[in-house]
Scaffold this active site. Sequence first.
Site, short mmCIF file in Angstrom:
data_model
loop_
_atom_site.label_atom_id
_atom_site.label_comp_id
_atom_site.label_asym_id
_atom_site.label_seq_id
_atom_site.Cartn_x
_atom_site.Cartn_y
_atom_site.Cartn_z
N LEU A 149 0.87 -1.17 0.00
CA LEU A 149 0.00 0.00 0.00
C LEU A 149 0.91 1.22 0.00
O LEU A 149 1.94 1.23 0.69
CB LEU A 149 -0.92 0.01 1.23
CG LEU A 149 -2.02 -1.06 1.29
CD1 LEU A 149 -2.75 -0.98 2.63
CD2 LEU A 149 -3.00 -0.92 0.15
N ASP A 150 0.54 2.23 -0.75
CA ASP A 150 1.39 3.42 -0.85
C ASP A 150 1.58 4.09 0.50
O ASP A 150 0.76 3.96 1.42
CB ASP A 150 0.80 4.41 -1.84
CG ASP A 150 0.86 3.90 -3.27
OD1 ASP A 150 1.69 3.02 -3.55
OD2 ASP A 150 0.06 4.38 -4.10
#
Length: 210
Positions: A149-150
Amino acid sequence: MNFTNFLPLPLQQTDMQLLETHKVPLLKTPIRLQEYGVGIFATLPTKSGLKKAIKNNLIFVNGKPATTALFIKGNETIELFQTEDNTNKKHFHFPLEVLFEDDYLAIVYKPAGILVSGNSFATMDNTLTQNLQKSSLPNATRPRPVHRLDYPTSGLLLIGKTTESIIALNKLFEQKKIQKTYFAICIGKMKQNGEIDLPIDDKSARFSKI
């Protein structure tokens, strides 16, 4: 001064533990190790993990440290090592919200503003052993994230706790059998409802206002 860290790698091999060995069959066409080696080790199922192991001099071909540029032709012996002494490794102490956990996998909440993995010390990967129970299964391994996930994104992160579960979960992502749903907070006046269906980086993307 301690000069141990400056010794050539082959002299330090006694500080490593052999995990797995793979004997290469005769190949019709030579192929780069970074391509051939994906999936040959149960404890190293991903291409990124393979590259990292090669970079850290943990993979040997015919007794010599491997490189990503090395071509595999056939009949080579490929060995995967790990460092024996991990007792002094620093862990990132950061409490996580664990939403589900069993001996195979876990689901944890990743806050915004923290990396999943990488060269930084403050990552989700470095805090998993502090927050999750060790699997009791014989193929247990260090808990590892199976996707990313960023940095600014919060959400659910899937963690594998055994070799087989990590491989299986990676295959599910590769086969696009696991879907991610993102919720965006927008600033400004918008229509009551609507949908944007446009590709992002040549990938299909759809946004719906609810």
